[in-house]
Design an enzyme around this catalytic site. Sequence first.
Site, PDB file in Angstrom:
ATOM      1  N   SER A  64       0.798  -1.226   0.000  1.00 13.68           N
ATOM      2  CA  SER A  64       0.000   0.000   0.000  1.00 13.68           C
ATOM      3  C   SER A  64       0.832   1.278   0.000  1.00 13.68           C
ATOM      4  CB  SER A  64      -0.952   0.012   1.204  1.00 13.68           C
ATOM      5  OG  SER A  64      -0.244   0.207   2.407  1.00 13.68           O
ATOM      6  N   LYS A 100       0.866   4.486   6.612  1.00 14.99           N
ATOM      7  CA  LYS A 100       0.142   5.360   5.686  1.00 14.99           C
ATOM      8  C   LYS A 100       0.733   6.761   5.720  1.00 14.99           C
ATOM      9  CE  LYS A 100      -2.819   2.005   4.993  1.00 14.99           C
ATOM     10  NZ  LYS A 100      -2.854   1.262   3.708  1.00 14.99           N
TER      11      LYS A 100
END
Length: 202
Positions: A64, A100
């Site tokens: 990700s 993230k």
Amino acid sequence: MKQRGTVVILPTSGEAEEALRREQDARRYHATLRSTLFSLVVVAAVSVLVATIWLPVLRIYGKSMTPTLCEGEIVVSLKGSSFRTGDIVGLYVGNKLLVKRVIAGPGQWVDIDGEGTVYVDGEMLEEPYLMDKALGDVNIGLPYQVPDERYFVMGDHRSTSADSRNTAVGCIAEEQIVGRIVFRVWPLSHFGGVGDGQNGRF
């Protein structure tokens, strides 16, 4: 002292001095060994304490955050309470540790158009760290205002990342954040700082 029958043979002064020297050397060796072992234990304990409290070490799983961070890489994070747009953070969602990028902070408005371009408070977000833009898996109403004491986060691989665009992850509370990713230690070929992609913050 050696005894042969009834004859007692006393060691010479040289032999006595040599025996004394050997005894002193043995004592010094054991004292040095104990001191070294103690020092190693203290250093190891301090290292674990530092790594746990101030500089947690994290391993990257999944894709990700590609191309910024890749699966298998090991990074060091810095604990703190000040996060801003562009910072890469480690965070817990349930019992999963995710990595993230902070997109917006408390009270800010986030909007994403059909091509995946992100706007914060009406201004297009410059994201030089992206290879491809994508709207991704969105089930929140856009534009979206970040709740108080929360952060809106997204992965750099926008088409596959599960992040604040979906209520399954949602916006992140400060207590969920492990720390800001500041340094990559593995692989050695990529050893070095991990900036925020905008202003070189480390």
